[in-house]
Design a protein around this motif. Sequence first.
Motif, PDB file in Angstrom:
ATOM      1  N   LYS A 241       0.830  -1.208   0.000  1.00 39.63           N
ATOM      2  CA  LYS A 241       0.000   0.000   0.000  1.00 39.63           C
ATOM      3  C   LYS A 241       0.860   1.251   0.000  1.00 39.63           C
ATOM      4  CE  LYS A 241      -3.455   2.475   2.761  1.00 39.63           C
ATOM      5  NZ  LYS A 241      -4.276   2.452   4.002  1.00 39.63           N
ATOM      6  N   ASN A 245       1.397   4.203  -2.917  1.00 41.11           N
ATOM      7  CA  ASN A 245       1.231   5.642  -2.703  1.00 41.11           C
ATOM      8  C   ASN A 245       2.454   6.421  -3.176  1.00 41.11           C
ATOM      9  OD1 ASN A 245      -1.293   5.285  -1.575  1.00 41.11           O
ATOM     10  ND2 ASN A 245      -0.542   5.246   0.536  1.00 41.11           N
ATOM     11  N   ARG A 274      -0.024  -3.021  -7.416  1.00 38.16           N
ATOM     12  CA  ARG A 274      -0.857  -2.984  -6.209  1.00 38.16           C
ATOM     13  C   ARG A 274      -1.714  -4.237  -6.091  1.00 38.16           C
ATOM     14  NH1 ARG A 274      -5.279   1.729  -5.450  1.00 38.16           N
ATOM     15  NH2 ARG A 274      -6.318   0.470  -7.064  1.00 38.16           N
TER      16      ARG A 274
END
Length: 319
Positions: A241, A245, A274
């Motif tokens: 995660k 980002n 992801r």
Amino acid sequence: MNNQPVLGISGCLTGSAVRFDGGHKRMGFVMDALAKRVTFKPVCPEMAIGLPVPRPALRLVKTTVGDIQMRFTHAPHDDVTDKMTDFTAKYLPTIAHYDGFIVCAKSPSCGMERVRQYDEKGNQGSKVGVGTFTAALMEAYPWLPVEEDGRLHDPVLRENFIARIFALHELNAIRAKGLTRGALLAFHSRYKLQLLAHNQRAYREIGPFVASLHEWKDLDAFFVAYRDKLMAILKQPASRKNHTNVLMHIQGYFREKLNARQRSELRQVILNYRAGLLPILAPLTLLKHYLAEHPDNYLLTQNYFDPYPDELGLRLAIS
């Protein structure tokens, strides 16, 4: 100063026949790949206190008063705890410049975690112990990257450990050259994206601390405090995660420089990472390609793209 990270290592992991049974636990990755990029300083704590090879096996014993002692398995009243304590007291001050340490799993002297403890009657207890030498090592140098051979078979833990030793080596080199505010600020700037990938909350918290650098008269005191904070953040492996980002953040730098097809392709590669369909190497390779075509002064300084030598192949193994 050595231009390579300096690492301590349990002697048996290098292939030296120093184990209690006369054998060794040579690690292929460590000695065949990592050894080309770091300088190893082997030590066998059990031999250092005068024990021979081969020798009777040792174990950790929890006494009735709660102390943890090192005793021989075949002679449970023969205690070598004081000898090990004396050795570590003399040895540990000599390694303050080290950038990391690799220890032998399950060893009553070197194990980092889950070492079995026994009671004074010889009954097996839980695997909750830490080897006597390694316990002292981690207490003396809480910021130092320490890993054991068993955990280094995990690709995520391996990548994280290697990234930390190279980060600490770079930071130690700044100190060795003579601390300046400019050098410390430039170092932190290079690690911003790396820190963001490891822990977003901690990244935001360390920012104001670094901004207060001008208030510190003692730069070495700042260095010590900053080192503790930095290495604590990096110790937490970067999550998918958080990586996503950071990758999306980097993508924003190219928004005006890429055409619609390129932007769509880049976004899809990041989304596929992801989703677990691609390794992180895929979006990073594409971003580095665009960075070469469209240089950005800030991104070009970021350690995030190259936290360790590429030939170690660590990003091929992690998702």
